[in-house]
Design an enzyme around this catalytic site. Sequence first.
Site: not given
Length: 164
Positions: A61-63, A100
């Site tokens: 996902h990274r966020d 992010r």
Amino acid sequence: MVCCIFSYLVGDELFVVVEYLARGSLTDVVTETCMDEAQIAAVCRESLQALEFLHANQVIHRDIKSDSVLLGMEGSVKLTDFGFCAQITPEQSKRSTVVRTPYWMAPEVVTRKAYGPKVDIWSLGITLIEMAQIEPPHHELNPMRVLLKIAKSDPPTLLTPSKW
């Protein structure tokens, strides 16, 4: 995860229609009220289930942050905001790009080391601290200073762990 109903292109703009979650973002809840341990655990369980699905499908996902979690009036918890997602493969199981939101970034992202799905777990941990304390760790620092702090410090903990 939030369901996509449909999308369409108007000129060079993409519009995505997703299901409506009337309670809004987790950020709204965190800033309006103190969450108890059972509420935090419920958000954590549902978020982990969404991450389990993404990671099983080789997606990071990274966020993860409170803005990326939407809540329904009946108690549903949905992960959203997939703009920074990255596909990984057995051949390329790590990433090294810096994307992010700074306060939720894992140290390996900040230091530009190769990283995998575990960065989402770090970010969820920061989100759990945010739910307990209303703000993420180091919220008083500007974003550039917080990156240095994340890179050089031990992982953050709750300010009053005995409360939880």
